[in-house]
Design an enzyme around this catalytic site. Sequence first.
Site, PDB file in Angstrom:
ATOM      1  N   GLU A 228      70.735 -86.794   0.004  1.00 24.11           N
ATOM      2  CA  GLU A 228      70.567 -86.289  -1.365  1.00 24.11           C
ATOM      3  C   GLU A 228      71.939 -85.802  -1.809  1.00 24.11           C
ATOM      4  O   GLU A 228      72.363 -84.714  -1.431  1.00 24.11           O
ATOM      5  CB  GLU A 228      69.572 -85.111  -1.387  1.00 24.11           C
ATOM      6  CG  GLU A 228      68.169 -85.439  -0.942  1.00 24.11           C
ATOM      7  CD  GLU A 228      67.371 -86.210  -1.982  1.00 24.11           C
ATOM      8  OE1 GLU A 228      67.922 -86.549  -3.053  1.00 24.11           O
ATOM      9  OE2 GLU A 228      66.202 -86.491  -1.711  1.00 24.11           O
ATOM     10  N   CYS A 262      72.362 -80.243  -8.618  1.00 22.56           N
ATOM     11  CA  CYS A 262      72.581 -81.691  -8.630  1.00 22.56           C
ATOM     12  C   CYS A 262      71.894 -82.324  -9.830  1.00 22.56           C
ATOM     13  O   CYS A 262      72.409 -83.269 -10.421  1.00 22.56           O
ATOM     14  CB  CYS A 262      72.059 -82.304  -7.337  1.00 22.56           C
ATOM     15  SG  CYS A 262      70.362 -81.870  -6.979  1.00 22.56           S
TER      16      CYS A 262
HETATM   17  P1  NAP Z   1      79.098 -80.020   0.864  1.00 14.40           P
HETATM   18  O1  NAP Z   1      80.429 -79.416   0.912  1.00 14.40           O
HETATM   19  O2  NAP Z   1      78.949 -81.452   1.103  1.00 14.40           O
HETATM   20  O3  NAP Z   1      78.186 -79.173   1.887  1.00 14.40           O
HETATM   21  C1  NAP Z   1      76.841 -79.494   2.146  1.00 14.40           C
HETATM   22  C2  NAP Z   1      76.587 -79.344   3.615  1.00 14.40           C
HETATM   23  O4  NAP Z   1      77.295 -80.370   4.315  1.00 14.40           O
HETATM   24  C3  NAP Z   1      77.082 -78.028   4.208  1.00 14.40           C
HETATM   25  O5  NAP Z   1      76.201 -77.618   5.209  1.00 14.40           O
HETATM   26  C4  NAP Z   1      78.424 -78.409   4.782  1.00 14.40           C
HETATM   27  O6  NAP Z   1      78.832 -77.549   5.813  1.00 14.40           O
HETATM   28  C5  NAP Z   1      78.146 -79.777   5.296  1.00 14.40           C
HETATM   29  N1  NAP Z   1      79.311 -80.632   5.401  1.00 14.40           N
HETATM   30  C6  NAP Z   1      80.456 -80.616   4.671  1.00 14.40           C
HETATM   31  N2  NAP Z   1      81.284 -81.589   5.064  1.00 14.40           N
HETATM   32  C7  NAP Z   1      80.664 -82.260   6.065  1.00 14.40           C
HETATM   33  C8  NAP Z   1      81.019 -83.363   6.877  1.00 14.40           C
HETATM   34  N3  NAP Z   1      82.186 -83.990   6.743  1.00 14.40           N
HETATM   35  N4  NAP Z   1      80.137 -83.793   7.802  1.00 14.40           N
HETATM   36  C9  NAP Z   1      78.948 -83.173   7.949  1.00 14.40           C
HETATM   37  N5  NAP Z   1      78.559 -82.111   7.220  1.00 14.40           N
HETATM   38  C10 NAP Z   1      79.398 -81.659   6.275  1.00 14.40           C
HETATM   39  O7  NAP Z   1      78.380 -79.809  -0.536  1.00 14.40           O
HETATM   40  P2  NAP Z   1      78.227 -78.482  -1.369  1.00 14.40           P
HETATM   41  O8  NAP Z   1      79.512 -78.215  -2.043  1.00 14.40           O
HETATM   42  O9  NAP Z   1      77.650 -77.401  -0.520  1.00 14.40           O
HETATM   43  O10 NAP Z   1      77.111 -78.930  -2.411  1.00 14.40           O
HETATM   44  C11 NAP Z   1      77.425 -79.494  -3.606  1.00 14.40           C
HETATM   45  C12 NAP Z   1      77.027 -80.939  -3.680  1.00 14.40           C
HETATM   46  O11 NAP Z   1      75.669 -81.115  -3.259  1.00 14.40           O
HETATM   47  C13 NAP Z   1      77.055 -81.450  -5.102  1.00 14.40           C
HETATM   48  O12 NAP Z   1      77.645 -82.709  -5.161  1.00 14.40           O
HETATM   49  C14 NAP Z   1      75.581 -81.503  -5.480  1.00 14.40           C
HETATM   50  O13 NAP Z   1      75.309 -82.391  -6.526  1.00 14.40           O
HETATM   51  C15 NAP Z   1      74.955 -81.902  -4.187  1.00 14.40           C
HETATM   52  N6  NAP Z   1      73.521 -81.571  -4.168  1.00 14.40           N
HETATM   53  C16 NAP Z   1      72.629 -82.590  -4.191  1.00 14.40           C
HETATM   54  C17 NAP Z   1      71.267 -82.336  -4.224  1.00 14.40           C
HETATM   55  C18 NAP Z   1      70.264 -83.446  -4.255  1.00 14.40           C
HETATM   56  O14 NAP Z   1      69.090 -83.180  -3.998  1.00 14.40           O
HETATM   57  N7  NAP Z   1      70.642 -84.671  -4.573  1.00 14.40           N
HETATM   58  C19 NAP Z   1      70.833 -81.005  -4.221  1.00 14.40           C
HETATM   59  C20 NAP Z   1      71.768 -79.989  -4.188  1.00 14.40           C
HETATM   60  C21 NAP Z   1      73.114 -80.294  -4.152  1.00 14.40           C
HETATM   61  P3  NAP Z   1      79.959 -76.401   5.577  1.00 14.40           P
HETATM   62  O15 NAP Z   1      79.407 -75.487   4.552  1.00 14.40           O
HETATM   63  O16 NAP Z   1      80.094 -75.798   6.904  1.00 14.40           O
HETATM   64  O17 NAP Z   1      81.185 -77.121   5.100  1.00 14.40           O
END
Ligand code: NAP
Length: 460
Positions: A228, A262
């Site tokens: 997602e 999102c």
């Molecule tokens: P993020 O930086 O990707 O973090 C999300 C999760 O992934 C965190 O637990 C993070 O851990 C982990 N993570 C980061 N880099 C990783 C990697 N290389 N490998 C494995 N895990 C990794 O995203 P965010 O800034 O928290 O969230 C924002 C994004 O999420 C936006 O693009 C938003 O649109 C999207 N989102 C989508 C939905 C949906 O249902 N489609 C819902 C909500 C949000 P750490 O915190 O330890 O880095």
Amino acid sequence: MAIATINPATGELVQQFEPLSDAEVTAKLDLAEEAFADYRLTSFELKSNFLNAAADILEQEKADFAKLMTLEMGKTYKSAIAEVEKCAIVCRYYAESAPGFLADSYVETDATKSYIKYQPLGIILAVMPWNFPFWQVFRFAAPALMAGNVGLLKHASNVPQCALAIEDIFHRAGFPQGVFQTLLVGAAKVKDLINDHRVMAATLTGSEPAGMSLASAAGNQIKKVVLELGGSDPFIVLASADLEVAATTAVASRMLNNGQSCIAAKRFIVEDAIASQFEQLLLEKFQNLKVGDPMLPDTDIGPLATANILQEIDQQVQNAVNKGAKVLIGGSTATCEDASLAKGNFYSPTIISNISPDNPVAKEEFFGPVAMLFPVPDIDAAIKLANDTPFGLAASAWTTDSHQQQRLINEIEAGAVFINTMVKSDPRLPFGGIKRSGYGRELSIQGIHEFVNIKTVWVK
Ligand code: NAP
């Protein structure tokens, strides 16, 4: 990234956590494996009792959980309360519906008896974002646990207390030890977890880079993944729409979760005939938004979750302006009257227009309170622009003309289309995207079928 609670409204470091050592992670995997051996055989009745008990805890202690969310990631307290209530709803929904969703399903064939049986897979890893720190986890966990799987949560590093509170809720609800565990580890550890033979599948909600990284690690291990990811959802307003209602909803949708959702509307695509009227309405409503302390009931927009996100949004707006975009309101960090909030991550509600097709921001996601306005001559141009994005999460479209409604439903490339209302998730309907917004579905019957073995049985 340190695992820590930093209050985004004040910049204060509240509590820092030591990440788990490799030995501690291994012990939790061992425990999860042991727990699965029994839990997979647990009756629906018992699992439903546990999940309903989790819903009771959520409802009884919603004020505490809401405060924790507001403290760790800055959403308004009133929206945090609503989030906890929604978590209770998804628990009750799956407690009631899962037995039907997973019942043996008989199919007429030339066999004496043939049917489809749904069985749990085992340990499912959930990598979750901070923006809906409770909801994102519960919408994964409720169906996964009802299906008989066990869950390991690697939550975002800035919401460790929410992560621990959720583990505690499942424990107190009666789920056996090891059925749902939180792992306080950084993102760099996710690959090792995927590589562990006991982890059967994974789900990730978050950014594209995180999704790519997890999916490629899982691809190497041939493990199922649900992704997602981000979105830049269009909000299309055609001439017949009720402009006042559309503009009010536009603001609510863009500002959802301080702009960090999102499925927030991000690109406002408006038919020329009503474009200046809609712009005026939007401007007036943006002017009235109150930015400030997320704990106060009259605050509309709290701080962004981290100082980095604030910097990124500001930079993105500057980049847009450097490529010719015009700021109609906002366009900078916001200062609150309350001096204790001087170091908070506040950004002004912002509208930008005059965005040319070659302006890179036209295809980017703004994860903060920034709206992009695009006037278009007609519905053909609106649909073309709506689809001209790498993302395909959802869309909201406004028109009273039924023929136009049908075209929008058929022609918009997204996982969901909402007509004359804002996009939202609902446990009864599947949720997920296409294109770079990810794949797989959460919620509804489709969500619970993602992490089960759909077994064909043929008896002769
Ligand atoms: P993020 O930086 O990707 O973090 C999300 C999760 O992934 C965190 O637990 C993070 O851990 C982990 N993570 C980061 N880099 C990783 C990697 N290389 N490998 C494995 N895990 C990794 O995203 P965010 O800034 O928290 O969230 C924002 C994004 O999420 C936006 O693009 C938003 O649109 C999207 N989102 C989508 C939905 C949906 O249902 N489609 C819902 C909500 C949000 P750490 O915190 O330890 O880095």
